[in-house]
Design an enzyme around this catalytic site. Sequence first.
Site, PDB file in Angstrom:
ATOM      1  N   ALA A 144       0.825  -1.209   0.000  1.00  0.00           N
ATOM      2  CA  ALA A 144       0.000   0.000   0.000  1.00  0.00           C
ATOM      3  C   ALA A 144       0.854   1.253   0.000  1.00  0.00           C
ATOM      4  O   ALA A 144       2.064   1.193   0.208  1.00  0.00           O
ATOM      5  CB  ALA A 144      -0.917   0.004   1.216  1.00  0.00           C
ATOM      6  N   ASN A 145       0.211   2.366  -0.252  1.00  0.00           N
ATOM      7  CA  ASN A 145       0.823   3.688  -0.154  1.00  0.00           C
ATOM      8  C   ASN A 145       0.233   4.392   1.063  1.00  0.00           C
ATOM      9  O   ASN A 145      -0.905   4.131   1.412  1.00  0.00           O
ATOM     10  CB  ASN A 145       0.451   4.507  -1.388  1.00  0.00           C
ATOM     11  CG  ASN A 145       1.450   4.355  -2.499  1.00  0.00           C
ATOM     12  OD1 ASN A 145       2.051   3.306  -2.672  1.00  0.00           O
ATOM     13  ND2 ASN A 145       1.618   5.406  -3.246  1.00  0.00           N
TER      14      ASN A 145
END
Length: 227
Positions: free
Chosen positions: A33-34
Amino acid sequence: GALGAGTGPLAGRRALVTSGPTHEPIDPVRFIANRSSGKQGHAIASALAALGAEVTLVSGPVTLPDPPGVTTVHVESAEAMLAACRAALPVDVAVCAAAVADWRVADAADQKRKKQPGQDTMALTLTQNPDILATLSRPGEGRPMLVVGFAAETERVIEQAREKRDRKGCDWILANDVSATSGTFGGDANTVHLITADGEDAWPVLSKAEVGQRLAARIAETLGGEA
Ligand code: CTP
Ligand code: CA
């Protein structure tokens, strides 16, 4: 539209906003994820709706509530985000505020990956994700009249944002100074410069809600209501 008969300077205009991070599966229980709260993208969607636009918000996984008066589409991966954006077309304006993962796992597993006895390392092969902003900016039939991106930079902010604008083919870039010296890193306030073909505009330090309102006002000035 979502607001019924929209009133305001953007009445009759359609807008698309991307927001939040993307999640790229490794296997059914894990992802890459970011970091992104989605606050800025959601604030832009709300501000455009407040000016009367019919807004589709394509959001990655966030903990924020869906903004009232906006059609929110929930997605996880960058590929799903692009598909949802395409489905929302045609629009007059697109604003890409999502922190899209640049890479996805090339061979995401259908079953949970198990450690093997004696295994000390594990390699993942990553494939580059589609660039949603560049895709929406591509010239041709159905391109939104106005495409806006973000660039979070820590140094040579304006210069790098201008290069990014040229590379992606979008009309405007909001250059976000996330260096320690801007004094706003990780906070709720944003130090942004609006980069256009004509030049740049330094905005004062603003809350994310205020950045959304200022951007929406600028979009309204440029597009006006439905012709
Ligand atoms: N963006 C996008 N799709 C991607 C990557 C980025 O739509 N796959 C958009 C973001 O929403 C943002 C802009 O592109 O509006 C800039 O994102 P950024 O990560 O700064 O740019 P990149 O081209 O990915 O460059 P970098 O190597 O600096 O991450
Ligand atoms: Ca990136």
